[in-house]
Write an enzyme that holds these catalytic residues in place. Structure first.
Site, mmCIF file in Angstrom:
data_model
loop_
_atom_site.group_PDB
_atom_site.id
_atom_site.type_symbol
_atom_site.label_atom_id
_atom_site.label_comp_id
_atom_site.label_asym_id
_atom_site.label_seq_id
_atom_site.Cartn_x
_atom_site.Cartn_y
_atom_site.Cartn_z
ATOM 1 N N ASP A 79 25.083 -6.536 63.668
ATOM 2 C CA ASP A 79 23.643 -6.157 64.021
ATOM 3 C C ASP A 79 23.436 -6.543 65.564
ATOM 4 O OD1 ASP A 79 23.547 -6.113 61.293
ATOM 5 O OD2 ASP A 79 22.844 -7.878 60.826
ATOM 6 N N GLY A 109 26.076 -13.721 57.331
ATOM 7 C CA GLY A 109 25.885 -13.008 56.180
ATOM 8 C C GLY A 109 26.604 -13.617 54.970
ATOM 9 N N SER A 110 27.280 -12.541 54.292
ATOM 10 C CA SER A 110 27.625 -12.838 52.960
ATOM 11 C C SER A 110 28.773 -13.978 52.916
ATOM 12 C CB SER A 110 28.190 -11.574 52.460
ATOM 13 O OG SER A 110 28.624 -11.749 51.115
ATOM 14 N N LEU A 153 18.433 -13.186 67.471
ATOM 15 C CA LEU A 153 18.258 -14.590 66.783
ATOM 16 C C LEU A 153 17.153 -15.576 67.448
ATOM 17 C CD1 LEU A 153 21.702 -15.512 65.708
ATOM 18 C CD2 LEU A 153 20.195 -14.166 64.550
ATOM 19 N N TRP A 172 15.860 -1.844 58.250
ATOM 20 C CA TRP A 172 15.621 -3.271 57.680
ATOM 21 C C TRP A 172 15.345 -3.377 56.224
ATOM 22 C CZ3 TRP A 172 16.276 -6.697 61.399
ATOM 23 C CH2 TRP A 172 15.777 -6.508 62.460
ATOM 24 N N THR A 223 28.192 -10.638 61.462
ATOM 25 C CA THR A 223 26.737 -10.353 61.593
ATOM 26 C C THR A 223 26.475 -10.017 63.179
ATOM 27 O OG1 THR A 223 26.127 -11.444 59.618
ATOM 28 C CG2 THR A 223 24.334 -10.984 61.439
ATOM 29 N N GLU A 280 -2.464 -39.947 65.236
ATOM 30 C CA GLU A 280 -3.422 -40.723 65.022
ATOM 31 C C GLU A 280 -4.179 -41.324 66.509
ATOM 32 O OE1 GLU A 280 -0.675 -40.812 64.000
ATOM 33 O OE2 GLU A 280 0.254 -42.285 62.353
ATOM 34 N N ARG A 331 10.038 -14.584 67.429
ATOM 35 C CA ARG A 331 9.222 -13.495 67.825
ATOM 36 C C ARG A 331 7.979 -13.592 67.103
ATOM 37 N NH1 ARG A 331 14.349 -11.649 68.240
ATOM 38 N NH2 ARG A 331 14.118 -9.904 66.599
HETATM 39 N N1 LIG Z 1 20.051 -8.789 54.637
HETATM 40 C C1 LIG Z 1 19.800 -9.752 55.535
HETATM 41 O O1 LIG Z 1 19.415 -11.064 55.155
HETATM 42 C C2 LIG Z 1 21.134 -10.157 56.347
HETATM 43 C C3 LIG Z 1 21.172 -11.246 56.918
HETATM 44 C C4 LIG Z 1 22.515 -11.623 57.767
HETATM 45 C C5 LIG Z 1 23.554 -10.498 57.730
HETATM 46 N N2 LIG Z 1 23.439 -9.352 57.031
HETATM 47 C C6 LIG Z 1 24.517 -8.505 56.870
HETATM 48 O O2 LIG Z 1 25.623 -8.970 56.522
HETATM 49 C C7 LIG Z 1 26.841 -8.500 56.909
HETATM 50 C C8 LIG Z 1 27.809 -9.443 57.572
HETATM 51 O O3 LIG Z 1 28.355 -10.247 56.601
HETATM 52 P P1 LIG Z 1 29.735 -10.697 56.322
HETATM 53 O O4 LIG Z 1 29.865 -11.560 55.121
HETATM 54 O O5 LIG Z 1 30.422 -9.458 56.392
HETATM 55 O O6 LIG Z 1 30.041 -11.532 57.698
HETATM 56 P P2 LIG Z 1 29.676 -12.998 58.341
HETATM 57 O O7 LIG Z 1 29.185 -13.841 57.171
HETATM 58 O O8 LIG Z 1 28.540 -12.567 59.135
HETATM 59 O O9 LIG Z 1 30.845 -13.458 59.208
HETATM 60 C C9 LIG Z 1 31.911 -13.568 58.415
HETATM 61 C C10 LIG Z 1 32.784 -14.373 59.421
HETATM 62 O O10 LIG Z 1 32.538 -15.925 59.225
HETATM 63 C C11 LIG Z 1 33.714 -16.349 58.987
HETATM 64 N N3 LIG Z 1 33.486 -17.663 58.155
HETATM 65 C C12 LIG Z 1 32.909 -17.683 57.173
HETATM 66 N N4 LIG Z 1 32.887 -19.029 56.594
HETATM 67 C C13 LIG Z 1 34.051 -19.564 57.354
HETATM 68 C C14 LIG Z 1 34.275 -20.765 57.394
HETATM 69 N N5 LIG Z 1 34.032 -21.970 56.523
HETATM 70 N N6 LIG Z 1 35.317 -21.247 58.327
HETATM 71 C C15 LIG Z 1 35.684 -20.278 59.224
HETATM 72 N N7 LIG Z 1 35.215 -19.016 59.219
HETATM 73 C C16 LIG Z 1 34.357 -18.791 58.371
HETATM 74 C C17 LIG Z 1 34.567 -15.149 58.299
HETATM 75 O O11 LIG Z 1 36.025 -15.864 58.636
HETATM 76 P P3 LIG Z 1 36.822 -15.045 57.654
HETATM 77 O O12 LIG Z 1 37.401 -13.770 58.208
HETATM 78 O O13 LIG Z 1 38.468 -15.971 57.728
HETATM 79 O O14 LIG Z 1 36.502 -14.993 56.145
HETATM 80 C C18 LIG Z 1 34.240 -14.057 58.970
HETATM 81 O O15 LIG Z 1 34.877 -14.198 60.268
HETATM 82 C C19 LIG Z 1 26.415 -7.505 57.820
HETATM 83 O O16 LIG Z 1 26.326 -6.249 57.126
HETATM 84 C C20 LIG Z 1 24.797 -7.754 58.166
HETATM 85 O O17 LIG Z 1 23.951 -6.710 58.544
HETATM 86 C C21 LIG Z 1 22.394 -9.265 56.300
#
Ligand SMILES: NC(=O)c1ccc[n+]([C@@H]2O[C@H](COP(=O)([O-])OP(=O)(O)OC[C@H]3O[C@@H](n4cnc5c(N)ncnc54)[C@H](OP(=O)(O)O)[C@@H]3O)[C@@H](O)[C@H]2O)c1
Length: 362
Positions: free
Chosen positions: A199, A296-297, A203, A169, A195, A51, A206
């Site tokens: 990858d 990730g997941s 982060l 991608w 991740t 303002e 851009r």
């Molecule tokens: N398409 C997309 O938008 C996208 C985005 C990002 C990543 N990705 C893909 O996702 C894949 C990776 O996913 P991911 O599930 O394997 O791995 P992630 O989620 O990247 O990492 C998992 C790590 O986080 C730890 N973790 C998770 N929750 C936790 C908690 N509460 N306390 C302590 N540690 C914790 C896990 O520990 P623990 O070992 O103890 O479980 C593990 O070491 C890759 O292939 C990547 O390319 C895709």
């Protein structure tokens, strides 16, 4: 017509994206005889209120004019009276407000003072848009906790990556731009260590043609098992990294990470897990008002299980890749019965470069 000028105030407010946190995004337009005579925005944390900027732009010739603001009078870090009094002194006759501040006392003070001084006030113009614009601010000011976004890109058959882990991608170039807009908007971004290993992401934000603000990169890595060469460990004044680790992180890894200039916060470990809420709380204490969890997941599963997620974006690309072992967006143990599913509210979608981006709230 009032919506048109409020829309302009929103556009102006957006100029502060990435720079005002944890202040709100604010824009202001001054209108006299159907002509805009002043515009302003809150450009960055600690700078002038929108303002005040708009009144300066109008060279204080605002007597009898109308003022459009997406948020009620707001003074960064200070007394709303200063803003209200400046508006009153300027001779503005009517103020249109999009959203009343969730900081109710401040809002009453500001609007109340305007009314007391005989300024007409109309609230709720483009209210929904104004609320979405400042959903980060609303959450942070009322709870001290960051607003948590998740965003992932998945294939039509529900995969986050191919069975090899490759995810570059999944979505279109246009959807990738959406990722960078979100990175610009938030104070912090988080990924898990898998991740980082898979990858090696930067982060950073851009985007072309705008001032860039990089979010704080938060890596969830219990034991610091990250390559010293990882891109997220390259820090500078614009690009910082924080590792959320367990209290049991091995000393040599901690030393290596600290030598790279990153910060480490250690959390209690219970049954091999860090309580996600504690991470979010710790970020809030550091004035981090918003967190974007990119994946990730397993990290996404942890975030949903702990109930910290506020808003979901999911880009669905028209690609099919199969693979029973290919990761899906939300891993973890999962629920047993459909009745326990997380059901999003206020769901909408848009088509971006051939992908469908869903948006919804928890
Ligand atoms: N398409 C997309 O938008 C996208 C985005 C990002 C990543 N990705 C893909 O996702 C894949 C990776 O996913 P991911 O599930 O394997 O791995 P992630 O989620 O990247 O990492 C998992 C790590 O986080 C730890 N973790 C998770 N929750 C936790 C908690 N509460 N306390 C302590 N540690 C914790 C896990 O520990 P623990 O070992 O103890 O479980 C593990 O070491 C890759 O292939 C990547 O390319 C895709």
């Amino acid at each position: 017509m009032k919506e048109f000028y409020m829309q302009r105030a929103i556009e102006l407010a957006n100029k502060g994206t990435g720079f005002v946190n944890p202040d709100p995004l604010a824009g202001a337009v001054i209108l006299r005889e159907n002509r805009i005579i002043g515009e302003g925005c809150h450009r960055a944390y600690g700078l002038d209120a929108a303002e005040i900027e708009a009144l300066k732009d109008a060279a204080f010739q605002a007597s009898g004019a109308e003022l459009f603001m997406n948020l009620d009078p707001f003074l960064p870090g200070g007394d709303v009276h200063v803003v209200s009094e400046t508006i009153i002194r300027s001779g503005i006759k009517k103020v249109y407000i999009g959203m009343e501040s969730p900081d109710i006392d401040k809002s009453r003070e500001g609007i109340g003072r305007l009314k007391e001084a005989g300024v007409e006030v109309e609230t709720g113009v483009l209210a929904e848009q104004c609320k979405e614009l400042n959903e980060i601010y609303a959450q942070y000011i009322t709870t001290g906790l960051p607003f948590v976004f998740t965003k992932w890109a998945m294939t039509l058959d529900g995969k986050l990556a191919a069975r090899s882990g490759d995810s570059k991608w999944i979505s279109s170039e246009e959807s990738l731009k959406f990722v960078h807009l979100l990175r610009q908007r938030v104070a912090a971004i988080m990924v898990g260590e898998n991740t980082v290993r898979q990858d090696d992401p930067l982060l950073t934000t851009r985007l072309e043609g705008v001032r860039i603000s990089n979010p704080l990169r938060v890596i969830l890595s219990k034991y610091g098992d990250i390559s010293p060469e990882a891109k997220v460990l390259k820090v500078d004044d614009m690009t910082k990294t924080l590792i959320a680790a367990s209290e049991n992180i091995p000393g040599d890894r901690e030393k290596m990470l600290l030598s790279k200039g990153v910060e480490i916060i250690k959390f209690k470990e219970q049954k091999g897990r860090i309580e996600f809420k504690e991470i979010v709380k710790a970020l809030g204490k550091r004035k981090i008002d918003s967190l974007y969890i990119e994946g990730g997941s397993e990290v996404l599963a942890s975030a949903f299980e702990s109930g910290v997620v506020n808003k979901v974006y999911a880009a669905v690309a028209p690609k099919i890749i199969g693979g029973r072992d290919a990761v899906t967006p939300v891993g973890g143990k999962g629920i047993e019965k459909m009745r326990d599913a997380i059901v999003l509210k206020k769901v909408s979608h848009e088509i971006v470069g051939g992908d469908v981006i869903f948006k919804g709230y928890l």
